[in-house]
Every structure is written in structure tokens, then in C-alpha cells.
Write an enzyme that holds these catalytic residues in place. Sequence first.
Site, short mmCIF file in Angstrom:
data_model
loop_
_atom_site.label_atom_id
_atom_site.label_comp_id
_atom_site.label_asym_id
_atom_site.label_seq_id
_atom_site.Cartn_x
_atom_site.Cartn_y
_atom_site.Cartn_z
N LYS A 24 0.94 -1.28 -0.43
CA LYS A 24 -0.06 -0.62 0.16
C LYS A 24 0.73 1.32 -0.05
CE LYS A 24 -0.83 0.50 5.39
NZ LYS A 24 -0.05 1.94 5.20
N ASP A 25 2.72 1.29 0.25
CA ASP A 25 3.38 1.78 -0.18
C ASP A 25 3.72 2.33 -1.31
OD1 ASP A 25 2.69 3.17 2.62
OD2 ASP A 25 4.39 1.46 3.26
N THR A 72 -5.77 10.47 12.48
CA THR A 72 -5.14 9.21 11.87
C THR A 72 -4.01 10.09 10.58
OG1 THR A 72 -5.43 8.26 9.44
CG2 THR A 72 -6.88 10.03 10.09
N SER A 81 -3.56 8.74 7.40
CA SER A 81 -4.50 8.24 5.84
C SER A 81 -5.19 9.73 5.35
CB SER A 81 -4.72 7.32 6.36
OG SER A 81 -5.67 6.94 4.89
N LEU A 82 -4.79 10.36 3.45
CA LEU A 82 -5.61 11.22 3.43
C LEU A 82 -6.72 10.29 3.32
CD1 LEU A 82 -5.87 13.80 2.04
CD2 LEU A 82 -5.11 12.55 0.10
N ARG A 83 -7.07 9.17 2.93
CA ARG A 83 -7.84 8.41 2.63
C ARG A 83 -9.17 8.24 3.70
NH1 ARG A 83 -8.78 2.80 4.15
NH2 ARG A 83 -6.50 2.87 4.69
N ARG A 84 -8.76 7.71 4.68
CA ARG A 84 -8.92 7.76 5.54
C ARG A 84 -9.87 8.58 6.36
NH1 ARG A 84 -4.53 4.25 8.50
NH2 ARG A 84 -5.02 1.76 8.12
N ARG A 121 0.93 10.88 12.44
CA ARG A 121 2.43 10.12 11.92
C ARG A 121 3.40 9.74 12.81
NH1 ARG A 121 1.99 10.73 7.21
NH2 ARG A 121 3.39 9.13 7.00
N GLY A 122 3.63 8.56 11.96
CA GLY A 122 5.01 7.71 12.08
C GLY A 122 4.34 5.90 12.70
N ARG A 168 2.43 5.76 17.03
CA ARG A 168 0.69 6.50 17.50
C ARG A 168 -0.12 5.75 18.06
NH1 ARG A 168 -0.64 4.91 10.87
NH2 ARG A 168 0.69 5.20 9.71
N CYS A 181 -0.06 9.81 -3.53
CA CYS A 181 -0.87 9.58 -2.56
C CYS A 181 -1.63 11.05 -2.99
CB CYS A 181 0.22 9.70 -1.30
SG CYS A 181 1.17 11.06 -1.36
#
Length: 319
Positions: free
Chosen positions: A95-96, A139, A141-144, A161-162, A167, A254
Site C-alpha cells: 500500500k506504500d 490518522t 491517511s488521506l483516504r481514512r 504520523r509514525g 501512533r 498519494c
Amino acid sequence: MTLTLPSPASPLKIGTRGSPLALAQAYETRSRLAAAFDLPPEAFEIVVIKTTGDNQALIAADKPLKELGGKGLFTKEIEEDLLSGAIDIAVHSMKDMPVAQPEGLALDTYLPREDVRDAFISPSLTSLHDLAEGAVVGTSSLRRRAQLLNRRPDLNVVEFRGNVQTRLRKLSEGLAECTFLAMAGLNRLAMTDVPANPIETSDMLPAVAQGAIGIERRADDNRAAGMLAAIHDHETGLRLAAERAFLAALDGSCETPIAGLAELNGTTLRLRGEVLRPDGSEAISDDQSCPVEDGAELGREMAAKLLVKAGEGFFDWKA
């Protein structure tokens, strides 16, 4: 072709990031290769490579990934070492990974996929549906973020982040009521003590290729290609072909909140896809099935359909 197998005296060098999850994935790769060729673990050397994305100052800044340089933050230095011959193969969380590889590299080996779902992490709550109005959630994550705001525009979403441990520490410090991780990472780290509950994909469609490990090599390295073929998971490959084709046709960076999941049922592949505005104000989705061999084509077709449905103004925020 007869493969020249590695040995303790001349080990195959496996490149990876140094986070606990990245190392767990590298060790799994080593174990599978050792078992496939009846070799001792010492025939493989785990080489830890620090990437720009591992910079503690960047992690502490809690800025969105797109502002820090995108997915390449986690791969650039590793791929440079792969191209130079400093390492023989590189292990990545799929996913990265950007959808395009640098010239001279190939990414066509996947290990069996783990749980694809996101995890809801909270010391006191068990579900998204338990969050009070205006709750602070964290979060990176842009998606989340987009999915959360689409379903619950009242939420206050802050950057987290992290790695997993970082986290969880931020959560324990009370910086948010909950955060989100991938179930796959928690499972691979055997983190049974984490207060995690899986989020069904009907509530939060996961990132493209979530839960999958990919192994990259030099395109002209026949030995690595031959060895990796022995541990490649065909089913995961079929699923990721559809998902990554979908991602590539939409936006391989991303910068766009994109979710996608392919699932197999016999000879049929089901693909669900979603694209959102970053503020969650609009989400467009689709759900289609096809023969498994047509998965990549379906991914491209679904992306084209969503782009038409989105219309010209949908991506204006990117300008």
C-alpha cells in the site's frame, strides 16, 4: 535454468526499512525463501535502510504525506540501493508503493495477503459508531480522513504520523480518542494487547493493496527472479493486478483519497472502488465483477467510469 543459491558465506541481501513492521515483513520473506530452497537463515542478510520517511523530525511534524513528498518517501533510498547492487531484493508494504517502478526494477512477487481491513484503535471505544459528536480522531491517511469526514462530518480529524508504536504512544497521551491502523500490521506483529477492532470493508473500504507484501528486484536479475517465483502467491497477484490498475488509471500518487479492494470467489473477481474529495464532502464508488483474468481491465474500466461520474470539477482542489 540452474539457480546459484545463496549461502552463509555469500548471502542474499534483503533490503528493508527499520520499523518493527518492516522488519517483520523482511523476516517473513527470509523464512519463506529459506523454506522453499532448504537453506539456513544465515544464507540471507537483512539490510536495514533508513528512508526519508523514517526521519523523526518529519514524523514529529504530523504533516500529511502528500506535503512531505508522497509514497516515495518510504522507497527512494531502498530502490537506489537495489539499483546499485548494495542489496539483492527489497521488501515493501504494497500500500506504500507507487504504481510505477524506476527503470531497471521489477515488482512482481507478492506474499499471501493478510487481513485487508482497517483497525479501529481506542482504549475505551470499540467502533466508529461509538464516537461522540465532535470527537477528535487521529490518522495520517488521506483516504481514512476523507472516508471518516464523508461518513461523520462532525468529527475533528488530526494528523497522526509514525509507525505503529509511535501512533499508539500518541493515543495513550490523549491526543485523540481513537486512531486507525491496518489489521495486517497488528497481526504480523502479534500485537494482541492493542485495543483493536476490525472495521468491516462495507464501513471503510481499505487502501489499494492493503495487507500485501511485495518484493522488488532488479529486472535483469535472473537468480532473484527464479527464487522469488517459488514464494509468489498467485491469488494475491490477481487481486493486486486489478487494484493497482484501478489506482494507476485514477492517480498513482498519494494526493487523491482512493480506496479499492478485489476479492476472488472461484473464477470470479469482485472489485470495489471509491474516490473521495479530501474534505469528505463527496464520495463516488462502484462495485463490479468479472472473470479473474480480466481483473486489470476491469480496474481500468472502473477508474474511467468513476472519472466520468466525478466530472470536471471533482479534482479542482488539486490545482
